[in-house]
Design a protein around this motif. Structure first.
Motif, PDB file in Angstrom:
ATOM      1  N   GLN A  31       0.616  -0.907   0.143  1.00 21.39           N
ATOM      2  CA  GLN A  31       0.004   0.289   0.167  1.00 21.39           C
ATOM      3  C   GLN A  31       0.659   1.248   0.093  1.00 21.39           C
ATOM      4  OE1 GLN A  31      -2.697  -0.321   3.168  1.00 21.39           O
ATOM      5  NE2 GLN A  31      -3.526   1.876   2.759  1.00 21.39           N
ATOM      6  N   CYS A  32       0.503   2.138  -0.513  1.00 18.73           N
ATOM      7  CA  CYS A  32       1.240   3.933  -0.991  1.00 18.73           C
ATOM      8  C   CYS A  32       1.790   4.263   0.675  1.00 18.73           C
ATOM      9  CB  CYS A  32       0.677   4.383  -1.513  1.00 18.73           C
ATOM     10  SG  CYS A  32       0.443   3.981  -3.558  1.00 18.73           S
ATOM     11  N   PRO A  33       2.626   4.749   0.757  1.00 16.43           N
ATOM     12  CA  PRO A  33       2.967   5.322   1.663  1.00 16.43           C
ATOM     13  C   PRO A  33       2.510   6.589   1.531  1.00 16.43           C
ATOM     14  CG  PRO A  33       5.177   4.791   1.243  1.00 16.43           C
ATOM     15  CD  PRO A  33       4.161   3.966   0.174  1.00 16.43           C
ATOM     16  N   ASN A  34       3.217   7.810   2.360  1.00 16.13           N
ATOM     17  CA  ASN A  34       2.948   9.523   2.591  1.00 16.13           C
ATOM     18  C   ASN A  34       3.806  10.130   1.796  1.00 16.13           C
ATOM     19  OD1 ASN A  34       1.317  11.971   2.367  1.00 16.13           O
ATOM     20  ND2 ASN A  34       2.031  12.531   4.281  1.00 16.13           N
ATOM     21  N   ASN A  35       4.870   8.830   0.884  1.00 17.02           N
ATOM     22  CA  ASN A  35       6.614   9.475   0.286  1.00 17.02           C
ATOM     23  C   ASN A  35       6.851   9.043  -1.029  1.00 17.02           C
ATOM     24  OD1 ASN A  35       6.369   6.790   0.419  1.00 17.02           O
ATOM     25  ND2 ASN A  35       8.335   6.854   1.436  1.00 17.02           N
ATOM     26  N   ASN A  36       5.115   9.459  -1.993  1.00 16.79           N
ATOM     27  CA  ASN A  36       5.117   9.113  -3.423  1.00 16.79           C
ATOM     28  C   ASN A  36       5.741   9.784  -4.113  1.00 16.79           C
ATOM     29  OD1 ASN A  36       4.570   5.647  -3.255  1.00 16.79           O
ATOM     30  ND2 ASN A  36       3.995   6.663  -1.615  1.00 16.79           N
ATOM     31  N   THR A  37       5.851   9.455  -5.376  1.00 19.88           N
ATOM     32  CA  THR A  37       6.106  10.983  -6.579  1.00 19.88           C
ATOM     33  C   THR A  37       4.542  11.932  -6.843  1.00 19.88           C
ATOM     34  OG1 THR A  37       8.313   9.656  -7.108  1.00 19.88           O
ATOM     35  CG2 THR A  37       7.492  11.458  -9.119  1.00 19.88           C
ATOM     36  N   PHE A  38       5.004  12.963  -7.128  1.00 19.65           N
ATOM     37  CA  PHE A  38       3.178  14.091  -7.923  1.00 19.65           C
ATOM     38  C   PHE A  38       3.192  12.911  -8.990  1.00 19.65           C
ATOM     39  CE2 PHE A  38       1.930  18.140  -9.684  1.00 19.65           C
ATOM     40  CZ  PHE A  38       0.664  17.813  -8.873  1.00 19.65           C
ATOM     41  N   HIS A  39       1.876  13.093  -9.905  1.00 13.25           N
ATOM     42  CA  HIS A  39       2.409  12.838 -11.093  1.00 13.25           C
ATOM     43  C   HIS A  39       1.506  14.069 -12.014  1.00 13.25           C
ATOM     44  CE1 HIS A  39      -0.069  11.843 -14.524  1.00 13.25           C
ATOM     45  NE2 HIS A  39       0.716  10.640 -14.532  1.00 13.25           N
TER      46      HIS A  39
END
Length: 117
Positions: A20-28
């Protein structure tokens, strides 16, 4: 009147990610839906997220059900500060979909994870 928004996230580039995605991903990208619209976000990769402006009481749908990418997907819906709102793995197996009635006005993040099986 409820706002119905369908965001179809088409997957063209795929990375190996399996949680599950944490809160440190890359903005699209950011989307700003209007009443009765369907928006499509193209070329989103695993680990990337889109942001969307939402209004209290309106219904939003984030869906990968029509993408036919061949990979197992997971969607995570977060507030703009990273608090988890909703999560789905395999609503329309192997693809994911979240339907959510906004309980605040602001910005949400919808993050994509692809699981290679």
């Amino acid at each position: 009147m409820k706002l119905k928004l369908l965001l179809l996230l088409f997957i063209f580039t795929i990375l190996n990610v399996s949680a599950q995605c944490p809160n440190n991903n890359t903005f699209h990208s950011n989307v700003s839906p209007t009443i009765g619209t369907t928006l499509t976000v193209n070329c989103i990769k695993s680990g990337e997220y889109i942001t969307s402006n939402v209004i209290t009481g309106h219904t939003y749908k984030f869906s990968l059900c029509d993408t036919n990418s061949g990979d197992d997907t997971v969607l995570t819906l977060l507030t703009d500060t990273g608090t988890s709102i909703s999560f789905d793995d395999d609503f329309c197996a192997p693809y994911s979909e979240i339907t959510w009635v906004a309980n605040f006005t602001g910005i949400v993040r919808c993050c994509l994870t692809i699981i290679h099986v």
